[in-house]
Design an enzyme around this catalytic site. Sequence first.
Site, PDB file in Angstrom:
ATOM      1  N   GLU A 214      -7.535  -6.056  -3.201  1.00  0.00           N
ATOM      2  CA  GLU A 214      -7.048  -4.694  -3.051  1.00  0.00           C
ATOM      3  C   GLU A 214      -5.542  -4.722  -3.342  1.00  0.00           C
ATOM      4  O   GLU A 214      -5.130  -4.492  -4.463  1.00  0.00           O
ATOM      5  CB  GLU A 214      -7.338  -4.173  -1.639  1.00  0.00           C
ATOM      6  CG  GLU A 214      -6.882  -2.756  -1.427  1.00  0.00           C
ATOM      7  CD  GLU A 214      -6.833  -2.385   0.039  1.00  0.00           C
ATOM      8  OE1 GLU A 214      -6.296  -3.161   0.845  1.00  0.00           O
ATOM      9  OE2 GLU A 214      -7.320  -1.298   0.379  1.00  0.00           O
TER      10      GLU A 214
ATOM     11  N   GLU B   4     -13.117  -9.133   8.409  1.00  0.00           N
ATOM     12  CA  GLU B   4     -11.807  -8.585   8.750  1.00  0.00           C
ATOM     13  C   GLU B   4     -11.168  -9.589   9.716  1.00  0.00           C
ATOM     14  O   GLU B   4     -11.778  -9.941  10.726  1.00  0.00           O
ATOM     15  CB  GLU B   4     -11.966  -7.203   9.412  1.00  0.00           C
ATOM     16  CG  GLU B   4     -10.680  -6.605   9.946  1.00  0.00           C
ATOM     17  CD  GLU B   4      -9.577  -6.506   8.913  1.00  0.00           C
ATOM     18  OE1 GLU B   4      -9.748  -5.812   7.909  1.00  0.00           O
ATOM     19  OE2 GLU B   4      -8.523  -7.164   9.102  1.00  0.00           O
TER      20      GLU B   4
ATOM     21  N   GLU C 152      -9.162   4.415  -0.160  1.00  0.00           N
ATOM     22  CA  GLU C 152      -9.159   4.731   1.283  1.00  0.00           C
ATOM     23  C   GLU C 152      -8.045   5.726   1.625  1.00  0.00           C
ATOM     24  O   GLU C 152      -8.193   6.536   2.537  1.00  0.00           O
ATOM     25  CB  GLU C 152      -9.037   3.452   2.116  1.00  0.00           C
ATOM     26  CG  GLU C 152      -7.725   2.709   1.928  1.00  0.00           C
ATOM     27  CD  GLU C 152      -7.689   1.347   2.620  1.00  0.00           C
ATOM     28  OE1 GLU C 152      -8.746   0.804   2.949  1.00  0.00           O
ATOM     29  OE2 GLU C 152      -6.578   0.835   2.820  1.00  0.00           O
TER      30      GLU C 152
ATOM     31  N   GLU D  79       0.810  -1.218   0.000  1.00  0.00           N
ATOM     32  CA  GLU D  79       0.000   0.000   0.000  1.00  0.00           C
ATOM     33  C   GLU D  79       0.845   1.271   0.000  1.00  0.00           C
ATOM     34  O   GLU D  79       0.485   2.267   0.620  1.00  0.00           O
ATOM     35  CB  GLU D  79      -0.998  -0.054   1.166  1.00  0.00           C
ATOM     36  CG  GLU D  79      -1.929  -1.251   1.021  1.00  0.00           C
ATOM     37  CD  GLU D  79      -3.107  -1.258   1.980  1.00  0.00           C
ATOM     38  OE1 GLU D  79      -3.295  -0.266   2.705  1.00  0.00           O
ATOM     39  OE2 GLU D  79      -3.832  -2.270   2.006  1.00  0.00           O
TER      40      GLU D  79
ATOM     41  N   HIS E 183     -18.578  -9.134   5.442  1.00  0.00           N
ATOM     42  CA  HIS E 183     -17.234  -8.608   5.699  1.00  0.00           C
ATOM     43  C   HIS E 183     -16.539  -9.454   6.755  1.00  0.00           C
ATOM     44  O   HIS E 183     -17.074  -9.639   7.851  1.00  0.00           O
ATOM     45  CB  HIS E 183     -17.309  -7.149   6.174  1.00  0.00           C
ATOM     46  CG  HIS E 183     -15.966  -6.507   6.328  1.00  0.00           C
ATOM     47  ND1 HIS E 183     -15.626  -5.730   7.404  1.00  0.00           N
ATOM     48  CD2 HIS E 183     -14.862  -6.551   5.536  1.00  0.00           C
ATOM     49  CE1 HIS E 183     -14.376  -5.306   7.270  1.00  0.00           C
ATOM     50  NE2 HIS E 183     -13.894  -5.793   6.139  1.00  0.00           N
TER      51      HIS E 183
ATOM     52  N   HIS F 240      -8.655  -8.004   0.827  1.00  0.00           N
ATOM     53  CA  HIS F 240      -7.847  -6.802   1.052  1.00  0.00           C
ATOM     54  C   HIS F 240      -6.611  -7.182   1.858  1.00  0.00           C
ATOM     55  O   HIS F 240      -6.662  -8.089   2.678  1.00  0.00           O
ATOM     56  CB  HIS F 240      -8.664  -5.741   1.813  1.00  0.00           C
ATOM     57  CG  HIS F 240      -9.572  -4.961   0.900  1.00  0.00           C
ATOM     58  ND1 HIS F 240      -9.658  -3.596   0.919  1.00  0.00           N
ATOM     59  CD2 HIS F 240     -10.408  -5.380  -0.079  1.00  0.00           C
ATOM     60  CE1 HIS F 240     -10.526  -3.193  -0.005  1.00  0.00           C
ATOM     61  NE2 HIS F 240     -10.999  -4.258  -0.619  1.00  0.00           N
ATOM     62  N   GLU F 241      -5.528  -6.490   1.597  1.00  0.00           N
ATOM     63  CA  GLU F 241      -4.229  -6.717   2.276  1.00  0.00           C
ATOM     64  C   GLU F 241      -3.658  -8.118   2.015  1.00  0.00           C
ATOM     65  O   GLU F 241      -2.802  -8.587   2.754  1.00  0.00           O
ATOM     66  CB  GLU F 241      -4.306  -6.465   3.794  1.00  0.00           C
ATOM     67  CG  GLU F 241      -4.609  -5.048   4.184  1.00  0.00           C
ATOM     68  CD  GLU F 241      -6.093  -4.741   4.254  1.00  0.00           C
ATOM     69  OE1 GLU F 241      -6.481  -3.649   3.846  1.00  0.00           O
ATOM     70  OE2 GLU F 241      -6.870  -5.600   4.709  1.00  0.00           O
TER      71      GLU F 241
HETATM   72  C1  NOJ Z   1      -8.678  -2.083   5.275  1.00  0.00           C
HETATM   73  C2  NOJ Z   1      -9.498  -2.226   4.050  1.00  0.00           C
HETATM   74  O1  NOJ Z   1      -8.748  -1.886   2.906  1.00  0.00           O
HETATM   75  C3  NOJ Z   1     -10.711  -1.354   4.200  1.00  0.00           C
HETATM   76  O2  NOJ Z   1     -11.457  -1.368   3.005  1.00  0.00           O
HETATM   77  C4  NOJ Z   1     -11.517  -1.848   5.372  1.00  0.00           C
HETATM   78  O3  NOJ Z   1     -12.606  -1.002   5.562  1.00  0.00           O
HETATM   79  C5  NOJ Z   1     -10.675  -1.861   6.646  1.00  0.00           C
HETATM   80  N1  NOJ Z   1      -9.440  -2.533   6.413  1.00  0.00           N
HETATM   81  C6  NOJ Z   1     -11.396  -2.547   7.788  1.00  0.00           C
HETATM   82  O4  NOJ Z   1     -11.528  -3.904   7.513  1.00  0.00           O
HETATM   83 CA    CA Z   2      -6.154  -1.667   2.722  1.00  0.00          CA
END
Ligand code: NOJ
Ligand code: CA
Length: 726
Positions: free
Chosen positions: A515, A428, A521, A185, A426, A496-497
């Site tokens: 991502e 995370e 973001e 990133e 989602h 993502h990540e």
């Molecule tokens: C990073 C992600 O790129 C973002 O889209 C997300 O909202 C946050 N992490 C929380 O999970």
């Molecule tokens: Ca991210």
Amino acid sequence: MNFKPKNPLIQFSLARKLVWFTFVCATPYLVQAQTITSPNKNLSLQFELKDNGIPSYQLSYKGKSVIKPSTLGIEVKDLPSFMDGFSIANTTQASVDDSWSPVMGEEKTIRNNYNELVVTLAQAKNNNRYIRIRFRLFNDGLGFRYEFPKQTDLNYFVIKEEHTEFQLAGDHKIFWIPGDYDTNEYAYTTSKISEIPGQIKKATVYMNAQSPIKDLAVQTPSMMKTSDGLYINIHEAALINYPAMSLTVDPTTLKMSSHLTPDAVGNKGYMQTDTQSPWRTIVISDKATEILASKMILNLNEPTKYKDVSWIKPMKFIGVWWEYFVAGKSTWAYGKENNVKLGQDFSKLTPNGKHGATNERVKEYIDFASKNNIDAVLVEGWNVGWEDWIGNWKEEVFDFVTSYPDFDVKALREYAASKGVQIIMHHETSGSATNYERRLDRAFQFMNDNGYNAVKTGYVGQIIPRGEHHDGQWMVNHYIHVAERAANYKIMIDSHEAVRPTGLNRTYPNWIAQESARGTEFEAMGGLTPEHTTILPFTRLMGGPMDFTPGIFQTDLSYYGTGGKQRVNTTLVKQLAYYVTMYSPLQMAADIPDNYNRFPDAFQFIKDVAVDWDNSYILEAEPGDYITIARKAKGKKEWFVGGITDENSRTATISFDYLPKGTQYIATIYADAKDANWNEKPQSYSITKVIVTSKSLLKQYLAPGGGLAISIKEGKASEMKKLKKI
Ligand code: NOJ
Ligand code: CA
């Protein structure tokens, strides 16, 4: 020479080898070298063994050297390495010219056309242990990989380092981000290769969970341009059961070398024969547009093994998301407390009064999606644990199945279904892959039970198992495991990540986007430069679709009155253009619905634009400066054009020669107004309708940090009569 073949393959090639033996004494150099050309003859690859049996290759384009002689090899732990002492045991050549159709993509049919050279290399000093190097030379570049066949003297080995060299032929311009085991990133730096040392410190800005490589290194895809206008892109394809590769840079000799991501104990890769490395890829052209059009990385990936892919669908979505970054009025977390644990009663927390994923708010998003032809709503912050999700390297932060008290899973499921809208799940993980794997099947079953067909996953923070990296072999296997497991539940993944993509969306088509780069973001966290998105398609997107999350209409973030002066560094129209220039079958309309309601005429483009394509036409491109792309919607007589520029204004030249001949179409042109600028009047735009045919040519102004977007459709004769033809 002590040559006692144990293996049938080597026995088979013994006859050929004997010929070689008689020859080798007279003209060793010539006979040990093997050359193939690309089908159109522009590229030429030569393989040879250097002194001490060291494998080496070189590559030229239209007679010019692109990669000067560069050595190949793998250093192994506790066993003899695959670095030298080789002799050529066998070589084979083949040509392939076929085509295939991706489940979703930029083209409905992709041609796979290459000439192949496979060199079998035996090490006499190690009992004739052997490996193969497979080269595939396409018209648009080279892919090669190491293969380790199963044999008596080779079963298991641990990679200490891969030593694949790329000896560049000049001090090229390079678009780069620092080598890092954990994050992609970063913002891009443009410099000469020799200037990287002077700029690396500035380029390595502080980031959550970063592990910059100690040696001077850049990440791939690494995009370069030579002083005489040749474009060179180095990356990898089919990264499976192997760590991701960065490139160390020698700023004096201009040599780049592979550098693999280590694991927690410092090893790189655990290998068991039969096995192979990912492909090392070099995409080359004297036209920047052809770099973007290249499908070589996809071609080097394996076809999918999924029998049924009918459930894998492109999607447009909105989300309870951007408001967490900018509006300051809502949060992922529900409670005021900041020390929470799974298992506690979250309904007993003191509400912070700002929780975003409430029943009411989610219903508003569902209503908006339903009214505007948007397939889905992503909801972040629906599940317990967000009060302390980051920074503590906690193993168990989320359980992926327990909602906050103000998010009613069943009621919202029914509401969304009644409106014909999907909710995107989602997950995370806060970097705890172990916790996620333990709970994965329950999480996916919960999704099946509640009608969710797609999940956005996230890996913010340092990885657990502790000491592993986002880009190491363990995590590479984790992401693939998640994609394969999800397929059993007919679930699509947007990660993502995760590690940068390498074309695996061909093999695992339900891993529909990633991502893995600096996305929208960051517009709320310091900003992206206006040129950033003219570089991404040449770098990050070479590996696969990006969930960039475009569509921000309210670009001046001081609008929210939360004290910040931050701006999204584009015009509004440039945000529209991204739906075409940033390819993904999963596209977010990332802004808050209220902002779309303020600009319904511009929002029409987002409603109309396709996300899956029959054909793509890269009309203009220069990394760091501009990109113009036209695409034909999958199965429809509709075309969409997107054009972007960096901080400089420009006039794009848009041809329409991809339209069927002899038919007139209505083109709706969304353009920056003359007074527009990314930092002044970004919302100043015009929308005009004209008639176009395959013979039309349009010169269109783009403001500094601006863009253009065009939708092209058939129209009624009565409407067409009133319009000007161009
Ligand atoms: C990073 C992600 O790129 C973002 O889209 C997300 O909202 C946050 N992490 C929380 O999970
Ligand atoms: Ca991210």
